[in-house]
Design a protein around this motif. Structure first.
Motif, mmCIF file in Angstrom:
data_model
loop_
_atom_site.group_PDB
_atom_site.id
_atom_site.type_symbol
_atom_site.label_atom_id
_atom_site.label_comp_id
_atom_site.label_asym_id
_atom_site.label_seq_id
_atom_site.Cartn_x
_atom_site.Cartn_y
_atom_site.Cartn_z
ATOM 1 N N SER A 272 -0.208 9.398 2.995
ATOM 2 C CA SER A 272 0.027 7.956 2.937
ATOM 3 C C SER A 272 0.538 7.414 4.263
ATOM 4 O O SER A 272 0.471 6.212 4.510
ATOM 5 N N SER A 294 -1.629 8.628 -1.413
ATOM 6 C CA SER A 294 -1.386 7.320 -2.016
ATOM 7 C C SER A 294 -2.644 6.482 -1.900
ATOM 8 O O SER A 294 -3.002 6.033 -0.807
ATOM 9 N N GLU A 297 -2.727 3.275 0.103
ATOM 10 C CA GLU A 297 -2.569 3.327 1.554
ATOM 11 C C GLU A 297 -3.845 3.772 2.267
ATOM 12 O O GLU A 297 -3.931 3.715 3.470
#
Length: 310
Positions: A272, A294, A297
């Motif tokens: 991320s 993530s 992201e």
């Protein structure tokens, strides 16, 4: 296999000559305008190209030894691309002469490939006397000692990989954006973590760059300040931890799209932190036991690739 001397005269509309993988020991050409001549992988020790200078000349992987100008190459601005890797060339004629002759090769070429030869540090700086280069490949030579990136003009590709210089002098911050190559290859060059950190915070801080740092002896935990990098190759080092410093400018995003950290010693990795543009990551052959991905992201997480190349 064809052998002996290849001689081309004036007849016919010939524009391209490809005579690779033969046993030619000589090559002579005159009286014809040719766009491309490829004589790679022969047994050439000399060339005589007089009136019919091509735009592209490939004499890679032959038996040319010493100063390339003594091999009979012309100085002519029609010759824009010269590929001469895999010989035993130690210098390129007028580029290394003092004072320089009227024939300035370094002001002629757009592409010059002298990789896998025997060039030494004594001649290295002479290649940067002009800004005509778009691509300059000097990898796998005998360049050692001090290399000043501040003296390097702006170009698309600069390959200095597999050399042995130990002191990397960087341009001042005010000149870094103008001078940094778009593609910088330093794989196989022994560099310290501090040198690489300075490289990214000065010369490579702004431009979108393809940076190759495989086998450079990087080790331990590393934090990169590389807002301008779009591809980063860190294969085959001793890196145990990797993260990217926060981008300082408001609204600025990391441009990184491809990252290769395979064959290191990384135990955990937070994808991320790589920014929203990453689409390709290779983290194979590490010691990973923890991975944080993530989706908010990252545009795409195409994930883990067994291939260790871009």
């Amino acid at each position: 296999a064809l052998s002996g001397q290849l001689s081309v005269g004036k007849a016919g509309p010939l524009r391209t000559i490809i005579a690779t993988h033969n046993m030619y020991i000589g090559f002579s050409m005159s009286g014809r305008r040719v766009s491309l001549i490829n004589m790679s992988r022969n047994a050439l020790t000399s060339l005589v190209v007089t009136k019919a200078v091509p735009h592209v000349l490939d004499i890679s992987y032959n038996q040319i030894v010493g100063v390339l100008s003594q091999a009979g190459l012309p100085c002519d601005r029609r010759l824009r691309e010269l590929y001469a890797s895999g010989n035993m060339i130690s210098a390129v004629g007028p580029i290394t002469s003092t004072p320089p002759s009227s024939c300035e090769w370094h002001g002629v070429f757009e592409v010059l490939d002298l990789s896998t030869n025997e060039l030494s540090s004594d001649h290295f700086s002479k290649f940067f006397a002009s800004s005509s280069f778009k691509r300059l490949m000097l990898g796998d030579n005998r360049i050692s000692g001090q290399v000043a990136l501040a003296s390097i003009p702006r170009m698309d590709v600069l390959d200095l990989s597999e050399n042995y210089f130990f002191d990397l002098q960087l341009p001042a911050a005010s000149a870094s954006q103008r001078r940094a190559p778009h593609h910088l290859y330093l794989s196989g060059v022994p560099l310290s973590n501090q040198q690489v950190d300075s490289l990214f915070t000065t010369a490579l801080s702004q431009n979108p760059l393809d940076v190759r740092l495989a086998r450079t002896h990087l080790r331990g935990n590393i934090t990169f300040s590389c807002a301008g990098c779009y591809t980063l190759d860190l294969r085959n080092n001793l890196i145990t931890g990797l993260k990217f410093a926060a981008v300082s400018s408001p609204g600025q995003l990391l441009r990184l799209t491809r990252l290769d950290v395979s064959h290191n010693l990384i135990t955990s990795m937070d994808l991320s932190t790589l920014g929203a543009n990453v689409s390709w990551v290779n983290a194979s052959h590490n010691h990973l036991s923890e991975l944080n991905v993530s989706p908010t992201e990252m545009k795409k997480a195409k994930g883990w690739h067994r291939s260790d190349s871009f």
